[in-house]
Scaffold this motif. Structure first.
Motif, short mmCIF file in Angstrom:
data_model
loop_
_atom_site.label_atom_id
_atom_site.label_comp_id
_atom_site.label_asym_id
_atom_site.label_seq_id
_atom_site.Cartn_x
_atom_site.Cartn_y
_atom_site.Cartn_z
N VAL A 19 0.84 -1.19 0.00
CA VAL A 19 0.00 0.00 0.00
C VAL A 19 0.88 1.25 0.00
N ALA A 20 1.94 1.22 0.81
CA ALA A 20 2.87 2.35 0.87
C ALA A 20 3.60 2.52 -0.46
N PHE A 21 3.92 1.41 -1.13
CA PHE A 21 4.60 1.46 -2.42
C PHE A 21 3.77 2.24 -3.44
N TYR A 22 2.50 1.88 -3.54
CA TYR A 22 1.64 2.58 -4.49
C TYR A 22 1.34 4.00 -4.01
N GLY A 23 1.33 4.22 -2.71
CA GLY A 23 1.14 5.56 -2.18
C GLY A 23 2.27 6.49 -2.60
N VAL A 24 3.50 6.00 -2.59
CA VAL A 24 4.66 6.80 -3.02
C VAL A 24 4.54 7.16 -4.50
N ILE A 25 4.08 6.20 -5.30
CA ILE A 25 3.89 6.47 -6.73
C ILE A 25 2.85 7.58 -6.92
N ILE A 26 1.73 7.48 -6.20
CA ILE A 26 0.68 8.49 -6.31
C ILE A 26 1.21 9.85 -5.89
N PHE A 27 2.02 9.89 -4.84
CA PHE A 27 2.60 11.15 -4.36
C PHE A 27 3.40 11.83 -5.47
N PHE A 28 4.32 11.10 -6.09
CA PHE A 28 5.16 11.70 -7.14
C PHE A 28 4.35 12.02 -8.39
N PHE A 29 3.34 11.18 -8.67
CA PHE A 29 2.52 11.47 -9.85
C PHE A 29 1.76 12.78 -9.66
N SER A 43 -4.82 12.77 -19.84
CA SER A 43 -5.09 11.34 -19.98
C SER A 43 -4.32 10.51 -18.97
N SER A 44 -3.22 11.04 -18.47
CA SER A 44 -2.35 10.27 -17.57
C SER A 44 -3.03 9.93 -16.25
N ILE A 45 -3.89 10.81 -15.77
CA ILE A 45 -4.46 10.61 -14.44
C ILE A 45 -5.37 9.38 -14.39
N SER A 46 -6.00 9.05 -15.52
CA SER A 46 -6.88 7.89 -15.57
C SER A 46 -6.12 6.61 -15.87
N MET A 47 -4.83 6.70 -15.95
CA MET A 47 -3.99 5.52 -16.06
C MET A 47 -3.33 5.20 -14.73
N VAL A 48 -2.76 6.22 -14.12
CA VAL A 48 -1.99 6.00 -12.89
C VAL A 48 -2.89 5.82 -11.67
N MET A 49 -3.83 6.73 -11.45
CA MET A 49 -4.62 6.71 -10.22
C MET A 49 -5.50 5.47 -10.08
N PRO A 50 -6.33 5.12 -11.08
CA PRO A 50 -7.15 3.92 -10.90
C PRO A 50 -6.34 2.63 -10.81
N SER A 93 -4.74 -1.81 -7.55
CA SER A 93 -3.68 -2.66 -7.01
C SER A 93 -3.70 -2.65 -5.49
N ILE A 94 -3.96 -1.50 -4.90
CA ILE A 94 -4.07 -1.42 -3.44
C ILE A 94 -5.21 -2.28 -2.94
N SER A 95 -6.31 -2.34 -3.67
CA SER A 95 -7.46 -3.14 -3.24
C SER A 95 -7.13 -4.61 -3.11
N LEU A 96 -6.08 -5.06 -3.78
CA LEU A 96 -5.68 -6.47 -3.71
C LEU A 96 -5.00 -6.81 -2.38
N TYR A 97 -4.61 -5.79 -1.63
CA TYR A 97 -3.86 -6.00 -0.40
C TYR A 97 -4.62 -5.58 0.86
N VAL A 98 -5.90 -5.24 0.72
CA VAL A 98 -6.66 -4.76 1.87
C VAL A 98 -7.98 -5.51 1.99
N ASN A 99 -8.59 -5.39 3.16
CA ASN A 99 -9.96 -5.88 3.35
C ASN A 99 -10.76 -4.80 4.05
N SER A 100 -11.95 -5.15 4.50
CA SER A 100 -12.84 -4.14 5.08
C SER A 100 -12.27 -3.51 6.35
N LYS A 101 -11.35 -4.21 7.03
CA LYS A 101 -10.77 -3.66 8.26
C LYS A 101 -9.64 -2.68 7.98
#
Length: 419
Positions: A215-225, A327-334, A339-347
């Protein structure tokens, strides 16, 4: 079935209001003029003031995620979302009535930050709690398109209203009223939300019960993007009005709308592209920034030498560059959110989405002028064209680096989503 359908539509409609700052960005030149500032010396000051919500929202989203988690389901996410949307109405009303001093931009910006810090990550968390994996992939792509549709509407209206009064863009925030009504009707209440989350958590098991470093890995990507992407919109007003002298606030609003149109179009293709490219969607997004920023920078060479020349060639170049950059924002953000959703649950989804939907993008947006405006001003002076060229080079480096990282993650077999 009907309730799930309307829940999906409500989540998508909420997304239309997810980037309220874009309604204000066409007015940057007008704000500078209203407060008697220098367009070359004080641009970073105004950019920072308008990005102030991005400094507030991460802290609000963290606090909200902690409170929701500690409450153990006793606080409905519906209530948090509606409270956040209500705060944006306070911003619109407040700045209309009290706007005489520059520091008031920070005051009402704080309310905007509280708003997005509450409703954006909580809506994303509610989506992950309520839908299955492939549904989440589909909705995240659609959600990004709706973000851009809403931004198109707000950018055009914000630009037109900014020609009438400098704070006109803030008046578009009243679009939150019908969205709040939809939330009251269609978002699940506490008991229904608890039942859906408990059912999904039971099906998931406990392997995703703790915070995952991915989650932190993708968070860093979002930050720089977002730190990079924000340069496009936050400099358009001064670029078009003050430096190239080829338009006014309404024109900037149309350019910003075209930028969002680029995001909407790529968002419509996201589901199919993501299923094939997986996490390579992320470096592709940075590649689009490289192309878009390069084209924006070249508008300087097409600008008229004096007032008698035609502004059309330069504007055409800017429209193309804004579309590709957008166009880039609809590639990187979703892709990052999926990808983050694959590592989390409702908690863990609320805090994970606080990172991906608020903390990382907000801090990236806030620091963007602090880093890139100041850095490029030191290197190239006030030239925004040179700023765009610099960001194009930066996006190229990041894109190449991400290709290498994603390839290593895929070969290592530890990353999810490649099956």
């Amino acid at each position: 079935m009907k309730n799930r359908k309307m829940l999906r539509w409500t989540i998508l409609i909420i997304a239309m209001f997810q980037m309220p700052a874009l309604a204000v960005s066409p007015a940057i030149s007008g704000i500078i003029a209203h407060f008697g500032l220098d367009p070359n010396l004080d641009l970073e000051r105004v950019q920072t003031a308008l990005q102030f919500p991005n400094l507030i929202s991460p802290f609000v989203s963290i606090l909200a995620s902690i409170i929701i988690a500690k409450a153990g389901g006793r606080i409905a996410k519906k209530s948090v979302i509606i409270t956040g949307l209500a705060c944006i109405l306070i911003t619109a009303t407040g700045i209309t009535l009290f706007n005489g001093e520059f520091w008031m931009l920070y005051l009402w910006g704080a309310f905007t930050g509280i708003s997005v810090g509450l409703f954006i990550p909580t809506t994303a968390s509610l989506m992950m709690d309520s839908f299955e994996r492939e549904e989440v992939r589909m909705i995240t792509g659609q959600q990004t398109s709706f973000i851009n549709i809403g931004s198109i509407i707000m950018s055009i209206l914000g630009g037109l209203l900014a020609d009438l009064v400098w704070f006109g863009g803030y008046l578009t925030f009243y679009f939150a009223v019908p969205i709040i009504i939809m939330c009251l009707i269609y978002l699940p209440g506490k008991k229904l939300a608890e039942a859906a989350a408990a059912e999904k958590y039971s099906a998931e098991g406990t392997d995703k019960g703790k915070f995952n470093p991915n989650v932190a890995f993708y968070g860093v990507i979002i930050f720089f993007f977002m730190m990079t992407y924000s340069v496009c919109g936050s400099n358009l007003s001064s670029y078009v009005i003050d430096q190239l002298h080829i338009g006014k606030a309404s024109i900037v609003g149309y350019i910003t709308a075209v930028q969002m149109l680029g995001g909407m179009c790529s968002g419509l293709l996201f589901g199919k592209l993501s299923a094939k490219l997986k996490d390579y969607m992320i470096p592709l997004g940075f590649l689009m920034l490289l192309v878009g920023f390069s084209i924006l920078a070249c508008a300087r060479f097409a600008a008229p030498a004096d007032a008698s020349g035609s502004a059309f060639p330069a504007l055409a170049v800017i429209f193309v560059g804004a579309f590709i950059s957008g166009s880039s924002i609809s590639m990187v953000m979703p892709q990052c959110n999926f990808s983050i959703s694959l590592y989390v649950n409702s908690k863990t989804s609320t805090f994970a989405n606080a990172i991906s939907s608020s903390i990382a993008p907000s801090l990236g947006g806030f620091l963007s002028p602090k880093v890139f405006t100041n850095l490029t001003s030191a290197l190239f002076g006030a030239s925004i064209s040179s700023r765009y060229f610099f960001l194009a080079a930066f996006a190229a480096v990041v894109s190449l680096l991400l290709v290498v990282i994603m390839t290593l993650r895929k070969k290592g077999g530890k990353a999810k989503g490649w099956d």
